[in-house]
Design a protein around this motif. Structure first.
Motif, PDB file in Angstrom:
ATOM      1  N   ALA B  26      -0.618  -4.557 -21.532  1.00  0.00           N
ATOM      2  CA  ALA B  26      -1.039  -3.505 -20.985  1.00  0.00           C
ATOM      3  C   ALA B  26      -1.172  -3.259 -19.497  1.00  0.00           C
ATOM      4  O   ALA B  26      -0.641  -2.419 -18.738  1.00  0.00           O
ATOM      5  CB  ALA B  26      -2.448  -3.294 -21.526  1.00  0.00           C
ATOM      6  N   GLY B  27      -1.467  -4.401 -18.783  1.00  0.00           N
ATOM      7  CA  GLY B  27      -1.493  -4.386 -17.222  1.00  0.00           C
ATOM      8  C   GLY B  27       0.116  -4.365 -16.791  1.00  0.00           C
ATOM      9  O   GLY B  27       0.145  -3.540 -15.690  1.00  0.00           O
ATOM     10  N   GLY B  28       0.947  -4.954 -17.427  1.00  0.00           N
ATOM     11  CA  GLY B  28       2.329  -5.096 -16.946  1.00  0.00           C
ATOM     12  C   GLY B  28       2.825  -3.672 -17.061  1.00  0.00           C
ATOM     13  O   GLY B  28       3.882  -3.224 -16.438  1.00  0.00           O
ATOM     14  N   SER B  29       2.560  -2.626 -17.860  1.00  0.00           N
ATOM     15  CA  SER B  29       2.959  -1.495 -17.948  1.00  0.00           C
ATOM     16  C   SER B  29       2.459  -0.407 -16.946  1.00  0.00           C
ATOM     17  O   SER B  29       3.005   0.511 -16.521  1.00  0.00           O
ATOM     18  CB  SER B  29       2.627  -0.763 -19.537  1.00  0.00           C
ATOM     19  N   PHE B  30       1.393  -0.901 -16.333  1.00  0.00           N
ATOM     20  CA  PHE B  30       0.537   0.044 -15.467  1.00  0.00           C
ATOM     21  C   PHE B  30       1.251  -0.236 -14.049  1.00  0.00           C
ATOM     22  O   PHE B  30       1.421   0.495 -13.160  1.00  0.00           O
ATOM     23  CB  PHE B  30      -0.760  -0.032 -15.354  1.00  0.00           C
ATOM     24  N   ILE B  31       1.370  -1.565 -13.675  1.00  0.00           N
ATOM     25  CA  ILE B  31       1.813  -2.193 -12.438  1.00  0.00           C
ATOM     26  C   ILE B  31       3.398  -1.980 -12.438  1.00  0.00           C
ATOM     27  O   ILE B  31       4.077  -2.597 -13.309  1.00  0.00           O
ATOM     28  CB  ILE B  31       1.584  -3.600 -12.153  1.00  0.00           C
ATOM     29  N   PRO B  32       4.036  -1.056 -11.422  1.00  0.00           N
ATOM     30  CA  PRO B  32       5.409  -0.701 -11.586  1.00  0.00           C
ATOM     31  C   PRO B  32       6.088  -2.299 -11.259  1.00  0.00           C
ATOM     32  O   PRO B  32       5.693  -2.935 -10.373  1.00  0.00           O
ATOM     33  CB  PRO B  32       5.733  -0.179 -10.301  1.00  0.00           C
ATOM     34  N   PHE B  37       7.402  -6.891  -1.705  1.00  0.00           N
ATOM     35  CA  PHE B  37       5.861  -6.821  -1.014  1.00  0.00           C
ATOM     36  C   PHE B  37       5.700  -5.496  -0.294  1.00  0.00           C
ATOM     37  O   PHE B  37       4.698  -4.905  -0.622  1.00  0.00           O
ATOM     38  CB  PHE B  37       5.840  -8.009  -0.109  1.00  0.00           C
ATOM     39  N   GLN B  38       6.681  -4.742   0.560  1.00  0.00           N
ATOM     40  CA  GLN B  38       6.649  -3.743   1.127  1.00  0.00           C
ATOM     41  C   GLN B  38       6.073  -2.495   0.344  1.00  0.00           C
ATOM     42  O   GLN B  38       5.528  -1.699   0.557  1.00  0.00           O
ATOM     43  CB  GLN B  38       7.733  -3.445   2.010  1.00  0.00           C
ATOM     44  N   ALA B  39       6.954  -2.508  -0.776  1.00  0.00           N
ATOM     45  CA  ALA B  39       6.878  -1.525  -1.629  1.00  0.00           C
ATOM     46  C   ALA B  39       5.479  -1.289  -2.462  1.00  0.00           C
ATOM     47  O   ALA B  39       4.507  -0.393  -2.498  1.00  0.00           O
ATOM     48  CB  ALA B  39       7.812  -1.413  -2.896  1.00  0.00           C
ATOM     49  N   ARG B  43       2.138   1.358  -1.724  1.00  0.00           N
ATOM     50  CA  ARG B  43       1.501   1.897  -2.802  1.00  0.00           C
ATOM     51  C   ARG B  43       0.185   1.494  -3.133  1.00  0.00           C
ATOM     52  O   ARG B  43      -0.686   2.489  -3.333  1.00  0.00           O
ATOM     53  CB  ARG B  43       2.169   1.258  -4.176  1.00  0.00           C
ATOM     54  N   TYR B  44      -0.152   0.285  -2.952  1.00  0.00           N
ATOM     55  CA  TYR B  44      -1.872  -0.289  -2.973  1.00  0.00           C
ATOM     56  C   TYR B  44      -2.153  -0.577  -1.375  1.00  0.00           C
ATOM     57  O   TYR B  44      -2.469   0.201  -0.746  1.00  0.00           O
ATOM     58  CB  TYR B  44      -1.777  -1.405  -3.984  1.00  0.00           C
ATOM     59  N   SER B  45      -2.362  -2.107  -1.272  1.00  0.00           N
ATOM     60  CA  SER B  45      -2.655  -2.368   0.137  1.00  0.00           C
ATOM     61  C   SER B  45      -1.847  -3.805   0.292  1.00  0.00           C
ATOM     62  O   SER B  45      -1.423  -4.316  -0.787  1.00  0.00           O
ATOM     63  CB  SER B  45      -4.124  -2.577   0.106  1.00  0.00           C
ATOM     64  N   GLU B  46      -1.983  -4.345   1.339  1.00  0.00           N
ATOM     65  CA  GLU B  46      -1.166  -5.525   1.564  1.00  0.00           C
ATOM     66  C   GLU B  46      -1.766  -6.675   0.587  1.00  0.00           C
ATOM     67  O   GLU B  46      -1.290  -7.803   0.306  1.00  0.00           O
ATOM     68  CB  GLU B  46      -1.393  -5.989   3.030  1.00  0.00           C
ATOM     69  N   ARG B  47      -3.268  -6.565   0.767  1.00  0.00           N
ATOM     70  CA  ARG B  47      -4.024  -7.555  -0.061  1.00  0.00           C
ATOM     71  C   ARG B  47      -3.455  -7.752  -1.489  1.00  0.00           C
ATOM     72  O   ARG B  47      -3.346  -8.475  -2.197  1.00  0.00           O
ATOM     73  CB  ARG B  47      -5.479  -7.694   0.182  1.00  0.00           C
ATOM     74  N   THR B  48      -3.702  -6.391  -2.007  1.00  0.00           N
ATOM     75  CA  THR B  48      -3.431  -6.334  -3.518  1.00  0.00           C
ATOM     76  C   THR B  48      -1.800  -6.606  -3.724  1.00  0.00           C
ATOM     77  O   THR B  48      -1.359  -7.338  -4.745  1.00  0.00           O
ATOM     78  CB  THR B  48      -3.382  -4.676  -3.957  1.00  0.00           C
ATOM     79  N   ALA B  49      -0.890  -6.277  -2.646  1.00  0.00           N
ATOM     80  CA  ALA B  49       0.392  -6.650  -3.059  1.00  0.00           C
ATOM     81  C   ALA B  49       0.767  -8.226  -3.004  1.00  0.00           C
ATOM     82  O   ALA B  49       1.388  -8.781  -3.797  1.00  0.00           O
ATOM     83  CB  ALA B  49       1.333  -6.095  -1.777  1.00  0.00           C
ATOM     84  N   GLY B  50      -0.032  -8.784  -2.074  1.00  0.00           N
ATOM     85  CA  GLY B  50      -0.065 -10.223  -2.071  1.00  0.00           C
ATOM     86  C   GLY B  50      -0.488 -10.759  -3.360  1.00  0.00           C
ATOM     87  O   GLY B  50       0.041 -11.893  -3.903  1.00  0.00           O
ATOM     88  N   LEU B  51      -1.739 -10.141  -3.841  1.00  0.00           N
ATOM     89  CA  LEU B  51      -2.179 -10.539  -4.993  1.00  0.00           C
ATOM     90  C   LEU B  51      -1.213 -10.474  -6.290  1.00  0.00           C
ATOM     91  O   LEU B  51      -0.896 -11.565  -7.270  1.00  0.00           O
ATOM     92  CB  LEU B  51      -3.351 -10.114  -5.468  1.00  0.00           C
TER      93      LEU B  51
END
Lengths: 274, 413
Positions: B26-32, B37-39, B43-51
């Motif tokens: 389910a999670g994998g279908s929501f996260i592109p 990292f840049q994309a 879309r979210y934030s740098e912290r979320t992108a890192g995570l």
């Protein structure tokens, strides 16, 4: 062709009216506790199903293909599947109260169908396959069965809260039986969902060269499958019957609805036409 | 250690895995999927992108922990099936053994004749013997094969995952695109693909009915003696050659770029939309952006690059020249469709298919061939005591049995 599509148009609105009338009769049956109203509701729903079948046949003949290829056609067929499975369960288990809970869901789904574009468009080449019929019709039965199991779950949860126990005891099966009927409905749904996934995989292999590509619709069908598989295992392992199973059946159907509506609108993929 | 094995094959562990896998899917279908990292940061934030990148959520379905979970699921299914096999064989054998008829879920006493009840429940013809007390015993067991449903289903899922995993690990996959008449090397393989013809079949109203490509696959392993196989690939009907399946995957517009000098053709290249060609020995590159059709007129949207910099973009109509290249005469012509063919060889697809079919069989056995036992003992007063059990039938089986007994007694009286 146009005449058939016009007839389908007329039949479709008559069917909506009949389902509305059936819902009303079911509600009155529960409200006034008159058996005759319950019988009338079943009769109207059955008539609705017959005309609904005729409407789908007209649509199929008018469009020159199976009426299962766009949002409108699938929603109309989904409502048909729900109606069919609920009537089978009503007759099989002599259980008219089920209709009072299933009919509004059917009305909701057919209402959703009415909001979709009803234009008959030529099929894209990928959809011109004999697998279309197997894949989508099994999905309709699966969704219909899960819908009925969710409705049964709701009845299970509400049964204890009803004040007039006499009426409910007379018209609603005992909790243990209700739980088993819901379980049977989940089993039917899971079997047909498995058919849907496997026929879809075979078709995808022929059309796209990959039988599984983690497309959102595929992924959410798998999520739904995993949820109901968990439900079955929990029933055995932890004896999750009764209330817990009823809640699980309702949650499972929310997942089914997301797979059907949510994925198309929020997570577009190769199934975005469906 | 024994405890660990037991846990790994337990249903508790299976439930845990099913829940985690469902959540991961389910999670994998929501996260592109597949962004950098840049994309993700945009879309979210740098912290979320890192995570997202740290947890491998940018490629959930192929990241190590998802594969590990799937491997655990396979291990769980295998251990579960292995541990249950002796017990199942014992239970199947016991199902036909009158000495094992015990723990009924329903007992009905005082029946005058049990046979109509056996018939009403569509039980196999009852066998007759004696119980331990020497009383006449009639018994029948329906669908003992149903006991194997879950086991068969587990086996099917195991084969399905195995077939999919092996297929993913060993498959050969290439894409080749071109216009009719072109022969192209297939990736780094010893094969070449000749596109003999490509047709777009249309309905009377202009809607596309089918895309169909006539192909020849050449095996150039022995350049002195190349082997050739002709095949046709259309949507839903892949072609086949040398163990590969050829899929009509996509199509688009293409055109011929011609460069003339003093009336003589000095360069001729076929470009598909999105492709570019360097002009002769100049630093100029010409990219075909689109093919435009307005009635009978055909135009070619193009972009000119000097090195990597965009110099100009415009549309050239059929018969005209692109003016920027004097004294060269540069033009696009012969707009036509190109086809994109996917060539794939996955030897494990049949295994995955077999797994899927076995899973269906298992579910059918588990849900619709439910095992039930019915046995009747003749009491000293001549009446029969009927007992029945159905592990999955529960209250519904009990109700059916009571109804059948009631009907049989009513008919008799």
């Amino acid at each position: 062709m146009t005449a058939l599509l016009n007839l389908e148009n007329v039949l479709f609105y008559i069917v909506i009216c009949l389902y509305f009338l059936a819902t009303l009769c079911y509600f009155l049956f529960i409200g006034l506790k008159r058996d005759a109203l319950g019988k009338a509701a079943i009769l109207i729903q059955t008539l609705g199903l017959a005309l609904h079948t005729a409407a789908l046949v007209c649509r199929g003949l008018g469009a020159g293909r199976l009426p299962l290829t766009n949002q409108y056609e699938f929603a109309a067929s989904f409502a048909w599947g729900l109606c069919l499975v609920s009537l089978i369960f009503i007759h099989r288990f002599k259980f008219p109260v089920l209709g009072a809970f299933a009919a509004p869901v059917i009305l909701l789904v057919i209402g959703y169908a009415a909001m979709q574009s009803r234009e008959v468009r030529a099929l894209m080449p990928a959809l011109r396959s004999s697998w279309l019929g197997f894949h989508v019709s099994t999905a309709i039965i699966a969704y219909g069965s899960f819908g009925v199991s969710a409705v049964l779950g709701l009845i299970f949860l509400l049964r204890e809260r009803m004040r007039d126990r006499g009426f409910w005891d007379l018209h609603v099966p005992a909790r243990e039986k209700l739980d088993l009927i819901s379980y049977r409905s989940v089993c039917l749904g899971l079997l047909f969902l498995s058919f849907t996934i496997i026929t879809g995989a075979i078709w995808a292999e022929q059309a796209w060269g990959s039988y599984w590509s983690w497309d959102p619709k595929e992924t959410w069908s798998l999520v739904t499958w995993l949820i109901y598989a968990t439900y079955l295992h929990l029933r055995i392992r932890r004896g999750w019957k009764g209330k817990a199973a009823a809640i699980f059946a309702v949650v499972g159907f929310v997942c089914v609805l997301f797979t059907y509506v949510g994925v198309n609108t929020l997570l577009p993929g190769v199934h975005s036409y469906a | 250690m024994k405890k660990l094995w037991k846990f790994l094959g337990s249903m508790r562990f299976a439930i845990l895995l099913l829940v985690i896998l469902a959540a991961a899917c389910a999670g994998g279908s929501f996260i592109p999927q597949g962004l950098d990292f840049q994309a993700y940061a945009a879309r979210y934030s740098e912290r979320t992108a890192g995570l997202i990148l740290a947890l491998g959520l940018e490629d959930v379905f192929h990241c190590w922990w998802f594969l590990l979970l799937t491997a655990f699921l396979c291990g769980n299914l295998l251990l579960c099936n292995l541990s249950r096999l002796p017990q199942l064989m014992k239970r199947t054998k016991a199902a036909a053994d009158p000495a094992q008829l015990s723990a009924p879920s329903v007992t009905l006493e005082g029946l005058r004749d049990p046979d109509p009840v056996f018939a009403a429940l569509r039980m196999p013809k009852p066998r007759e013997g004696a119980d331990p007390q020497g009383r006449t015993l009639r018994w029948s067991v329906k669908n003992p094969v149903g006991l194997w449903g879950a086991w068969v289903c587990h086996l099917g899922i195991l084969l399905l995952i195995l077939g999919f995993a092996l297929g993913q690990a060993t498959k050969e996959e290439y894409t080749v695109y071109g216009v009719p008449g072109q022969t192209k090397q297939v990736g780094d393989s010893p094969y070449a693909l000749c596109i003999r013809d490509f047709r777009v079949e249309r309905e009377a109203d202009g809607a596309v009915a089918q895309y169909s490509a006539e192909l020849t696959v050449l095996d150039l392993s022995d350049p002195g003696d190349p082997l050739a196989v002709d095949t046709t690939a259309s949507v839903n009907h892949p072609g086949s050659a040398f163990g590969f399946k050829l899929y009509q995957n996509s199509m688009g517009d293409a055109a011929t770029l011609t460069v003339r000098w003093d009336g003589e053709t000095v360069q001729e290249t076929v470009l598909c939309v999105g492709e570019h060609a360097t002009l002769m020995d100049t630093p100029l590159a010409l990219l075909l952006g689109s093919v435009i059709r307005e009635g009978e007129a055909v135009g070619y949207g193009y972009q000119i690059y000097v090195g990597e910099e965009l110099y100009d973009r415009n549309v050239q109509w059929e018969g005209d020249l692109i003016p920027d290249f004097q004294p060269y005469q540069v033009s696009f012509s012969q707009a036509r469709a190109y086809t994109l063919i996917q060539m794939k060889r996955d030897r494990f697809t049949p295994l995955a298919l077999l797994g899927g079919l076995i899973t269906l069989l298992g579910l059918f056995l588990a849900f619709y061939l439910q095992t039930c036992k019915l046995w009747a003992v003749r009491e000293a007063d001549g009446s029969w005591t009927l007992r029945g059990s159905s592990p999955k039938g529960g209250a519904l089986f009990a109700e059916r049995l009571r109804e059948a007994a009631r009907e049989a007694e009513t008919k008799r009286s």
